[in-house]
Write a protein that holds these residues in place. Structure first.
Motif, PDB file in Angstrom:
ATOM      1  N   GLU A  16       0.821  -1.209   0.000  1.00 33.07           N
ATOM      2  CA  GLU A  16       0.000   0.000   0.000  1.00 33.07           C
ATOM      3  C   GLU A  16       0.853   1.256   0.000  1.00 33.07           C
ATOM      4  O   GLU A  16       0.558   2.234  -0.673  1.00 33.07           O
ATOM      5  CB  GLU A  16      -0.937   0.012   1.225  1.00 33.07           C
ATOM      6  CG  GLU A  16      -2.198  -0.795   1.043  1.00 33.07           C
ATOM      7  CD  GLU A  16      -2.863  -0.539  -0.298  1.00 33.07           C
ATOM      8  OE1 GLU A  16      -3.173   0.638  -0.613  1.00 33.07           O
ATOM      9  OE2 GLU A  16      -3.045  -1.504  -1.061  1.00 33.07           O
ATOM     10  N   GLN A  17       1.928   1.186   0.778  1.00 28.13           N
ATOM     11  CA  GLN A  17       2.825   2.341   0.859  1.00 28.13           C
ATOM     12  C   GLN A  17       3.420   2.648  -0.516  1.00 28.13           C
ATOM     13  O   GLN A  17       3.477   3.808  -0.960  1.00 28.13           O
ATOM     14  CB  GLN A  17       3.937   2.064   1.896  1.00 28.13           C
ATOM     15  CG  GLN A  17       5.089   3.028   1.874  1.00 28.13           C
ATOM     16  CD  GLN A  17       4.678   4.412   2.357  1.00 28.13           C
ATOM     17  OE1 GLN A  17       3.565   4.614   2.835  1.00 28.13           O
ATOM     18  NE2 GLN A  17       5.593   5.367   2.219  1.00 28.13           N
ATOM     19  N   GLN A  20       0.754   4.076  -2.806  1.00 26.86           N
ATOM     20  CA  GLN A  20       0.372   5.457  -2.515  1.00 26.86           C
ATOM     21  C   GLN A  20       1.407   6.439  -3.072  1.00 26.86           C
ATOM     22  O   GLN A  20       1.069   7.445  -3.701  1.00 26.86           O
ATOM     23  CB  GLN A  20       0.216   5.655  -1.012  1.00 26.86           C
ATOM     24  CG  GLN A  20      -0.290   7.033  -0.640  1.00 26.86           C
ATOM     25  CD  GLN A  20       0.225   7.466   0.723  1.00 26.86           C
ATOM     26  OE1 GLN A  20       0.155   6.700   1.681  1.00 26.86           O
ATOM     27  NE2 GLN A  20       0.764   8.687   0.799  1.00 26.86           N
ATOM     28  N   THR A  23       1.242   6.541  -6.819  1.00 27.41           N
ATOM     29  CA  THR A  23       0.089   7.316  -7.281  1.00 27.41           C
ATOM     30  C   THR A  23       0.444   8.789  -7.364  1.00 27.41           C
ATOM     31  O   THR A  23       0.162   9.458  -8.359  1.00 27.41           O
ATOM     32  CB  THR A  23      -1.098   7.100  -6.323  1.00 27.41           C
ATOM     33  OG1 THR A  23      -1.447   5.723  -6.303  1.00 27.41           O
ATOM     34  CG2 THR A  23      -2.298   7.932  -6.763  1.00 27.41           C
ATOM     35  N   GLU A  24       1.084   9.284  -6.320  1.00 25.09           N
ATOM     36  CA  GLU A  24       1.471  10.705  -6.317  1.00 25.09           C
ATOM     37  C   GLU A  24       2.535  10.996  -7.374  1.00 25.09           C
ATOM     38  O   GLU A  24       2.388  11.904  -8.197  1.00 25.09           O
ATOM     39  CB  GLU A  24       2.019  11.092  -4.935  1.00 25.09           C
ATOM     40  CG  GLU A  24       1.033  10.961  -3.793  1.00 25.09           C
ATOM     41  CD  GLU A  24       1.726  11.133  -2.450  1.00 25.09           C
ATOM     42  OE1 GLU A  24       2.911  11.556  -2.427  1.00 25.09           O
ATOM     43  OE2 GLU A  24       1.094  10.834  -1.413  1.00 25.09           O
ATOM     44  N   THR A  64      -1.243   0.734  -9.944  1.00 22.93           N
ATOM     45  CA  THR A  64      -1.532   2.095  -9.491  1.00 22.93           C
ATOM     46  C   THR A  64      -2.752   2.652 -10.201  1.00 22.93           C
ATOM     47  O   THR A  64      -3.661   3.212  -9.570  1.00 22.93           O
ATOM     48  CB  THR A  64      -0.307   2.990  -9.761  1.00 22.93           C
ATOM     49  OG1 THR A  64       0.814   2.470  -9.069  1.00 22.93           O
ATOM     50  CG2 THR A  64      -0.571   4.411  -9.320  1.00 22.93           C
ATOM     51  N   ARG A  68      -6.550   3.575  -8.862  1.00 25.64           N
ATOM     52  CA  ARG A  68      -7.094   4.922  -9.046  1.00 25.64           C
ATOM     53  C   ARG A  68      -8.442   4.885  -9.763  1.00 25.64           C
ATOM     54  O   ARG A  68      -9.363   5.619  -9.401  1.00 25.64           O
ATOM     55  CB  ARG A  68      -6.104   5.754  -9.850  1.00 25.64           C
ATOM     56  CG  ARG A  68      -6.530   7.191 -10.012  1.00 25.64           C
ATOM     57  CD  ARG A  68      -5.328   8.113 -10.015  1.00 25.64           C
ATOM     58  NE  ARG A  68      -5.717   9.506  -9.934  1.00 25.64           N
ATOM     59  CZ  ARG A  68      -4.928  10.451  -9.475  1.00 25.64           C
ATOM     60  NH1 ARG A  68      -3.744  10.142  -9.005  1.00 25.64           N
ATOM     61  NH2 ARG A  68      -5.326  11.705  -9.430  1.00 25.64           N
ATOM     62  N   ARG A  71     -11.091   4.025  -7.299  1.00 26.64           N
ATOM     63  CA  ARG A  71     -11.451   5.127  -6.387  1.00 26.64           C
ATOM     64  C   ARG A  71     -12.295   6.179  -7.095  1.00 26.64           C
ATOM     65  O   ARG A  71     -13.301   6.640  -6.558  1.00 26.64           O
ATOM     66  CB  ARG A  71     -10.174   5.787  -5.834  1.00 26.64           C
ATOM     67  CG  ARG A  71      -9.541   5.030  -4.687  1.00 26.64           C
ATOM     68  CD  ARG A  71      -8.585   5.935  -3.919  1.00 26.64           C
ATOM     69  NE  ARG A  71      -7.625   6.589  -4.803  1.00 26.64           N
ATOM     70  CZ  ARG A  71      -6.497   6.041  -5.221  1.00 26.64           C
ATOM     71  NH1 ARG A  71      -6.196   4.814  -4.851  1.00 26.64           N
ATOM     72  NH2 ARG A  71      -5.681   6.708  -6.003  1.00 26.64           N
TER      73      ARG A  71
END
Lengths: 211, 211
Positions: A16-17, A20, A23-24, A64, A68, A71
DNA sequence: AGGACATCGAACCGATCGGTACCATCGGAC
DNA sequence: GTCCGATGGTACCGATCGGTTCGATGTCCT
């Protein structure tokens, strides 16, 4: 011990880390704008860990973007659902949500579309096509409930507005884009729901549903 | 000897050759999908020649995209002009032209937008912003002549349709996209020209001109 | 004939790329 | 305590990146 094992050294947590951070960073820097080493540094993991979880950079990109897409899809569905039973209200709520997104600092367009456009082969394009299918599902439902003559066509026209809005807001400036596109979408909905016979014939002709 | 010097060894000719190859390759492979060496090989020139003409890869990208923006702008203006005096006909002609483009083999979306989206800084974004300004000029003129209440707003809504159409046609499939978007643009034009007071209030509110 | 200019081809630069291998370490289960 | 799986750190691989430099070749203009 079924769930919630230790606090540290949790593979799912590590994954998950990485996701995340990816993603950024992939959104900010672009697919080719950052190397795997840089990604690992920002995520605080080693390259070996990243490759064990995702196999390759491409695998990381796919995971990723899929996360996204999930979400965003959930977010828009909830925005529509929270707007009550009126189709026009639901459509307005979707574009209100989008307008808020465009105005966020750091907005750079749709991450999935941006990624898909950078390489014409690979995971990103598949994810993007599926992502638009999901949008179409939501929009067709609204269009059908609004009594549109051709819900599929209207949904696709509104999808074009959604994707175009992200591009224009990103590259040409956000000012007013959200509201303007919202009004355009509602105008199309009205014109289509008013019946095939407008003051001047219907707004949408019979066309294939495409893809 | 004022113009048209020798046939070979003509710097302007060399420059055009590089630009033409760069136009193709950067569109097909993406900004980061090809190296300067590969570009030179396909153009049949040496790296030194390329760098003497364009200074850097970024300079080549800028020159390539600016030339493309010029061509596209001219192309759309001519399409509109050839459609006669009626604003709706002109708008229809513009989207007919675009629809033909989407259906061409090798279509991969708008080269300028694609390039701009790959790096969030650099020449591509500047060219893209200017490119959209030029589109807006054309569309505002049509909107104004059609009697739109807010020509600037309507033009921007139609711009969103144009950019969105390229993205959707590229990533989600071409089928019908051209016609559907053409009809959507005409519907917006009708709704806006029908007067600010529709059956349900105007389609576009007073918003900033943006950017 | 001569000089200025344009070009090619190739070597070269340091940096970075995606990806792999190895090893020390450390937390948790038993 | 003991073992195992997950991890961090690091060095390393071959390839490629954008960009520079140099000499040989060739074409034009005078």
């Amino acid at each position: 011990m079924p769930v919630d094992k230790g606090v540290t050294l949790d593979p799912a947590r590590t994954r998950e880390q990485i996701l995340q951070v990816a993603t950024e960073v992939l959104y900010e820097q672009g697919l080719d704008g950052v190397g795997v080493a840089g990604l690992c540094a920002r995520a605080g993991v080693s390259k070996e860990t990243l490759y064990r979880h995702f196999g390759s950079k491409e695998g990381l990109v796919r995971a990723t973007l899929e996360a996204r897409s999930d979400r965003v899809t959930r977010w828009l569905r909830e925005a529509a659902a929270a707007a009550g039973p009126e189709p026009a209200d639901q459509l307005g709520a979707v574009f209100d949500a989008l307008a808020g997104w465009y105005a966020e600092p750091g907005f750079r367009g749709c991450a999935i579309v941006n990624a898909a456009v950078q390489h014409h082969e690979g995971a990103a394009r598949e994810v993007a096509a599926r992502h638009m299918d999901r949008h179409l599902e939501l929009l067709s439902g609204i269009a059908a409930r609004a009594g549109a003559a051709e819900p599929g066509v209207l949904a696709r026209q509104i999808l074009v507005l959604m994707e175009g809005a992200a591009v224009v807001a990103d590259l040409h400036g956000v000012d007013g884009t959200g509201r303007q596109v919202r009004e355009a979408a509602l105008a199309l909905l009205r014109a289509s729901a008013a019946g095939g016979r407008g003051p001047e014939a219907g707004s949408a002709r019979k066309t294939a549903t495409a893809r």
